[in-house]
Design an enzyme around this catalytic site. Structure first.
Site, PDB file in Angstrom:
ATOM      1  N   LYS A 179     -23.294  25.541  39.448  1.00  0.00           N
ATOM      2  CA  LYS A 179     -23.873  26.079  38.985  1.00  0.00           C
ATOM      3  C   LYS A 179     -24.524  27.263  40.130  1.00  0.00           C
ATOM      4  O   LYS A 179     -24.482  27.036  41.107  1.00  0.00           O
ATOM      5  CB  LYS A 179     -25.534  25.721  38.750  1.00  0.00           C
ATOM      6  CG  LYS A 179     -25.348  24.492  37.658  1.00  0.00           C
ATOM      7  CD  LYS A 179     -24.855  24.807  36.353  1.00  0.00           C
ATOM      8  CE  LYS A 179     -24.633  23.602  35.327  1.00  0.00           C
ATOM      9  NZ  LYS A 179     -24.223  23.887  34.108  1.00  0.00           N
ATOM     10  N   LYS A 205     -17.252  19.905  39.192  1.00  0.00           N
ATOM     11  CA  LYS A 205     -16.506  20.444  38.283  1.00  0.00           C
ATOM     12  C   LYS A 205     -16.840  21.779  37.890  1.00  0.00           C
ATOM     13  O   LYS A 205     -17.999  22.439  38.015  1.00  0.00           O
ATOM     14  CB  LYS A 205     -16.655  19.663  37.169  1.00  0.00           C
ATOM     15  CG  LYS A 205     -18.021  19.639  36.165  1.00  0.00           C
ATOM     16  CD  LYS A 205     -18.073  18.953  34.815  1.00  0.00           C
ATOM     17  CE  LYS A 205     -17.383  19.589  33.934  1.00  0.00           C
ATOM     18  NZ  LYS A 205     -17.948  20.902  33.427  1.00  0.00           N
ATOM     19  N   HIS A 297     -13.930  19.013  28.285  1.00  0.00           N
ATOM     20  CA  HIS A 297     -15.185  19.494  28.050  1.00  0.00           C
ATOM     21  C   HIS A 297     -15.256  19.747  26.425  1.00  0.00           C
ATOM     22  O   HIS A 297     -14.339  20.544  25.840  1.00  0.00           O
ATOM     23  CB  HIS A 297     -15.530  20.686  28.737  1.00  0.00           C
ATOM     24  CG  HIS A 297     -17.009  21.139  28.640  1.00  0.00           C
ATOM     25  ND1 HIS A 297     -17.537  21.362  27.650  1.00  0.00           N
ATOM     26  CD2 HIS A 297     -17.764  21.213  29.651  1.00  0.00           C
ATOM     27  CE1 HIS A 297     -18.994  21.972  27.595  1.00  0.00           C
ATOM     28  NE2 HIS A 297     -19.260  21.581  28.879  1.00  0.00           N
TER      29      HIS A 297
END
Length: 490
Positions: A179, A205, A297
């Site tokens: 992030k 990831k 995902h």
């Protein structure tokens, strides 16, 4: 006197008469049908238009998803039409719904190309969802027969081999999403990876929408990630990795990025569900051939999986993705920020992790199914989880899961490495308590285990203080029809 062409081609049969006749009378409804072991079975939730008989609606779905069109065609007689017609064989009212019905439909296995998810879905969900006779349609579950499953590869690596490669057993794996998901430079991105892995995570990831944008091209990201991975592995003595998202505009580019990731030493690559079924299967074959883990995902799934009366239930996506060959798939957290009824989530996890499925209506599993020795797929829990929920996560999700704390790692006040350490210590404390037989899920016992562990771990104490009041306690929009199980953090 000779017959006219129209007279000669008019067949006197209950199931063939020129013109438009009800689907149920054309052979797409058969209440006496005996299901074969080789049949592909589908369960649809049907909402018929006002005035449409539920049996006719079910027959219409069977017909339009197999051999029928809007009118009788004489070329049916050139095929084994009795065999190739899908058969709706059972219609049940949906509990607590006045206008919805469960329709069970059987398909001859020969209707589908071997090992082709694209072909399977072209029939099952290809055209029928826009049919006017129904106001809404949802594919709730499927049974894929052993004979057809055997044509699919299944997960490229599987849970057992993944644990062997990581040398990690008896505990969930830990991860985090970098992030912010967009905007970092390659150098700073690699630093996040290093700090998280050094602090105790197994994986970092990429997020679903980080590919190769102007602020950071994919090679720059891959190289900086691998530098962080190698440094963290050397420092900790553990096998580490970062999911490198190779999703791209073309398969040529996907393969190029995958080959580069392998060349520089990555153990895992990542793709997005929005790539499409053919692309997913293609890269899964590559991953098997190249001994790479493949993470998926589920980007985009809620556009069709969340609404209860129309679309595709995520349990079906779980089955399709296990068949396609992915090793990881995001499957819900129960306690996080994303949609997730506890029993429904457990059903998703069972589909991914078990070798045989039994009927379990509260979990939303309608069919028995043998997975035909296809490897097991590792579920991933991600989205709004933090270390203060560790007792709930282990209770609901078990050991074979990747717990991904993105904000719950990178949002730690003392930095990324401290956030990772907090998660690692919380996990190990809870696993130890469980193994010792403590009632760790008890609302008094579980938090106390974490508080005791925090006495010797400052980062954990800081995390517990920061997020102690954070929960996402909403009622799910998609719950099991045979149990009242509103999502709750308790």
């Amino acid at each position: 006197m000779s017959q006219s062409v129209s007279e000669r081609t008019r067949i006197k049969s209950d199931r063939y008469e020129s013109g438009v006749i009800p689907y149920a009378k054309m052979g797409y409804w058969d209440a006496a049908y005996t299901v074969k072991d080789t049949d592909v079975l589908a369960l649809f939730r049907i909402t018929p238009q006002p005035g449409v008989d539920p049996v006719e609606a079910a027959a219409a779905v069977a017909g339009e998803s197999s051999t029928a069109t809007w009118t009788v065609v004489w070329t049916d007689l050139l095929t084994a039409c009795e065999r190739y017609r899908a058969k709706a064989y059972r219609v049940d009212p949906v509990p607590s719904a006045t206008d919805q019905y469960f329709a069970f439909i059987a398909y001859e296995c020969d209707l589908f190309e071997e090992a082709s998810l694209s072909n399977l879905t072209a029939s099952i969900i290809g055209n029928v969802f826009g049919f006017k006779a129904i106001s809404a349609l949802r594919l709730e579950d499927m049974r894929i027969p052993h004979s057809y499953l055997k044509t699919f590869q299944g997960p490229a690596t599987g849970i057992v081999v993944e644990r062997e490669r990581l040398n990690k057993y008896g505990t969930p794996l830990l991860g985090a999403t970098v992030k912010p998901k967009l905007g970092l430079s390659g150098k700073n991105y690699g630093r996040v990876v290093y700090e998280g892995l050094k602090g105790g995570l197994d994986f970092l990831k990429d997020d679903e929408n980080i590919n190769s944008q102007p602020f950071m091209r994919w090679r720059e990201r891959f190289l900086n990630c691998l530098e962080g991975i190698n440094r963290a592995s050397a420092a900790t003595g553990e096998v580490k990795g970062s999911y490198l998202n190779i999703t791209a505009a073309t398969m040529e580019e996907v393969y190029k990025r995958a080959e580069y990731a392998k060349m520089i030493g990555s153990v895992i690559v990542m793709i997005d569900l929005v790539m499409g079924y053919t692309a997913i299967q293609s890269i899964a074959y590559w991953a098997r051939e190249n001994d790479m883990l493949l993470h998926l995902h589920r980007a985009g799934n809620s556009t069709y999986a969340r609404q209860k009366n129309h679309g595709i239930n995520f349990r079906v996506i779980c089955k399709w993705m296990r068949m396609s060959g992915v090793d990881h798939i995001h499957a819900g957290t129960v306690v996080g920020k994303l949609e997730g009824d506890p029993l429904m989530i457990k059903g998703f996890y069972d589909i991914l992790r078990l070798t045989e499925l039994e009927v379990n209506l509260p979990f939303g599993i309608f069919f028995e199914m043998d997975w035909a020795s296809l490897r097991r797929c590792m579920p991933v829990a991600s989205g709004g989880i933090h270390c203060g929920q560790m007792h709930q996560l282990i209770h609901y999700l078990g050991d074979d899961v990747v717990l991904q704390f993105g904000g719950g790692t990178i949002g730690h006040p003392d930095g990324i490495q401290a956030g990772a350490t907090a998660n690692r210590v919380a996990l190990e404390a809870m696993v130890l308590a469980r193994n010792e037989g403590l009632d760790y899920f008890n609302q008094q016992v579980g938090p106390q285990i974490l508080r005791d562990a925090a006495k010797t771990c400052g980062p954990l104490q800081t995390a517990l203080d920061l997020w102690k009041d954070i929960s996402f306690n909403y009622t799910s929009t998609d719950t099991a029809d045979f149990a009242e199980t509103a999502t709750a953090n308790r």
